[in-house]
Design a protein around this motif. Sequence first.
Motif, PDB file in Angstrom:
ATOM      1  N   VAL A 259      50.770  85.097 -31.827  1.00  0.00           N
ATOM      2  CA  VAL A 259      52.188  85.439 -31.685  1.00  0.00           C
ATOM      3  C   VAL A 259      52.333  86.474 -30.564  1.00  0.00           C
ATOM      4  CG1 VAL A 259      51.978  87.061 -33.638  1.00  0.00           C
ATOM      5  CG2 VAL A 259      54.230  86.235 -32.998  1.00  0.00           C
ATOM      6  N   THR A 260      53.310  86.283 -29.685  1.00  0.00           N
ATOM      7  CA  THR A 260      53.484  87.188 -28.539  1.00  0.00           C
ATOM      8  C   THR A 260      54.341  88.389 -28.940  1.00  0.00           C
ATOM      9  OG1 THR A 260      55.537  86.147 -27.820  1.00  0.00           O
ATOM     10  CG2 THR A 260      53.486  85.200 -26.956  1.00  0.00           C
TER      11      THR A 260
ATOM     12  N   ARG B 244      57.112  89.295 -27.529  1.00  0.00           N
ATOM     13  CA  ARG B 244      58.525  88.854 -27.552  1.00  0.00           C
ATOM     14  C   ARG B 244      58.850  88.161 -28.884  1.00  0.00           C
ATOM     15  NH1 ARG B 244      63.347  87.193 -25.426  1.00  0.00           N
ATOM     16  NH2 ARG B 244      63.824  84.970 -25.479  1.00  0.00           N
ATOM     17  N   GLN B 245      57.949  87.322 -29.339  1.00  0.00           N
ATOM     18  CA  GLN B 245      58.206  86.629 -30.615  1.00  0.00           C
ATOM     19  C   GLN B 245      58.286  87.636 -31.766  1.00  0.00           C
ATOM     20  OE1 GLN B 245      54.911  83.964 -30.066  1.00  0.00           O
ATOM     21  NE2 GLN B 245      56.236  82.246 -29.489  1.00  0.00           N
ATOM     22  N   GLN B 246      57.417  88.650 -31.735  1.00  0.00           N
ATOM     23  CA  GLN B 246      57.471  89.669 -32.797  1.00  0.00           C
ATOM     24  C   GLN B 246      58.783  90.430 -32.761  1.00  0.00           C
ATOM     25  OE1 GLN B 246      53.787  91.865 -33.650  1.00  0.00           O
ATOM     26  NE2 GLN B 246      52.824  90.591 -32.106  1.00  0.00           N
TER      27      GLN B 246
ATOM     28  N   GLN C   9      61.594  89.207 -31.657  1.00  0.00           N
ATOM     29  CA  GLN C   9      62.628  88.277 -32.140  1.00  0.00           C
ATOM     30  C   GLN C   9      62.639  88.227 -33.679  1.00  0.00           C
ATOM     31  OE1 GLN C   9      61.317  84.942 -29.654  1.00  0.00           O
ATOM     32  NE2 GLN C   9      63.333  84.902 -28.697  1.00  0.00           N
TER      33      GLN C   9
ATOM     34  N   ILE D 264      61.483  80.063 -32.775  1.00  0.00           N
ATOM     35  CA  ILE D 264      60.910  81.272 -32.156  1.00  0.00           C
ATOM     36  C   ILE D 264      59.482  80.971 -31.685  1.00  0.00           C
ATOM     37  CG2 ILE D 264      60.082  83.639 -32.612  1.00  0.00           C
ATOM     38  CD1 ILE D 264      62.478  83.998 -34.525  1.00  0.00           C
ATOM     39  N   MET D 265      58.725  80.286 -32.521  1.00  0.00           N
ATOM     40  CA  MET D 265      57.321  80.021 -32.195  1.00  0.00           C
ATOM     41  C   MET D 265      57.140  78.840 -31.240  1.00  0.00           C
ATOM     42  SD  MET D 265      55.765  82.449 -33.585  1.00  0.00           S
ATOM     43  CE  MET D 265      54.055  81.951 -33.410  1.00  0.00           C
ATOM     44  N   ASN D 266      58.165  78.002 -31.105  1.00  0.00           N
ATOM     45  CA  ASN D 266      58.087  76.827 -30.206  1.00  0.00           C
ATOM     46  C   ASN D 266      59.343  76.815 -29.339  1.00  0.00           C
ATOM     47  OD1 ASN D 266      55.740  75.048 -31.506  1.00  0.00           O
ATOM     48  ND2 ASN D 266      56.978  75.900 -33.168  1.00  0.00           N
ATOM     49  N   PRO D 267      59.384  77.682 -28.294  1.00  0.00           N
ATOM     50  CA  PRO D 267      60.635  77.884 -27.548  1.00  0.00           C
ATOM     51  C   PRO D 267      61.192  76.614 -26.896  1.00  0.00           C
ATOM     52  CG  PRO D 267      59.033  79.582 -27.010  1.00  0.00           C
ATOM     53  CD  PRO D 267      58.301  78.587 -27.852  1.00  0.00           C
TER      54      PRO D 267
ATOM     55  N   LEU E 196      67.675  82.537 -28.073  1.00  0.00           N
ATOM     56  CA  LEU E 196      66.932  81.314 -28.418  1.00  0.00           C
ATOM     57  C   LEU E 196      67.279  80.140 -27.502  1.00  0.00           C
ATOM     58  CD1 LEU E 196      66.979  81.321 -32.336  1.00  0.00           C
ATOM     59  CD2 LEU E 196      65.126  81.994 -30.807  1.00  0.00           C
TER      60      LEU E 196
END
Length: 242
Positions: A16-17, A19-21, A23, A88-91, A117
Amino acid sequence: MENELASLLSAWDIPVTDRQQEQFALYRELLLDWNAKINLTRITEPDAVTRLHFLDSLALMRSELPLDNASLIDVGTGAGFPGIPLKIMNPSLHLTLLDALDKRCRFLQEVADRLGLMDTGSVTVLHGRAEDIGAAGRAGHLREQFDFVTSRAVAKLNILCEYALPLLKIGGIFASYKLDDDTELRDAEKAMQILLASSDKKIVYELPETEPTRAVYLIRKNGPTPEKYPRRAGVPEKKPLQ
Ligand code: SAM
């Protein structure tokens, strides 16, 4: 919470990046803020939101299904589960969030805007019922448009098959989040037969500190849904295929 989600996901080999965290952190903040005004979830303890909503929603990622650039509709998404965590995990996902309750749709639009998103892929928030948007010949229908349908905590599997399968392209997959108990799958056999679908496999998993074992049942659409399905709004629930 950032580190906690990252470590929960690392146990599933999902990176997890930053940015994802961020979000996920903002999503949780918005969820708990809005929940004070409108009913979105009974889970209000922040760590529990992470485990029982976010991590649970991401169980589909253990399937290695090709989500990149795919179209996915989350039927009865409520506060966005599992659709938003998957997005979020699969933009690059093209996500449609469907719910019958308008006030939940207003929350979903705010989340989509605030989390950015729509930067890649797309997000469409739709207020409506699965039986209406899946019906053949209706204006604006979305029949046979999607690679994937997801649904969690909406109805029994035989009812869900009638909601979900019309929306799928032939060869598409319906992912139904359930407890790991094959009773509903057996009860849905007739519905799958009528709607030209079959059970593919299930992803069995556990959430930390939580019982019982859960499963995402994957159901494949093998042929075109007969025109008369889905039946009128409310009928699949009152008279389930069996
Ligand atoms: N999927 C979310 C989750 O797991 O937290 C929400 C679950 S909530 C218990 C069920 C949601 O499904 C509600 O928001 C309800 O409005 C929606 N719903 C029920 N039947 C529906 C239908 N036929 N079409 C669209 N939405 C529906």
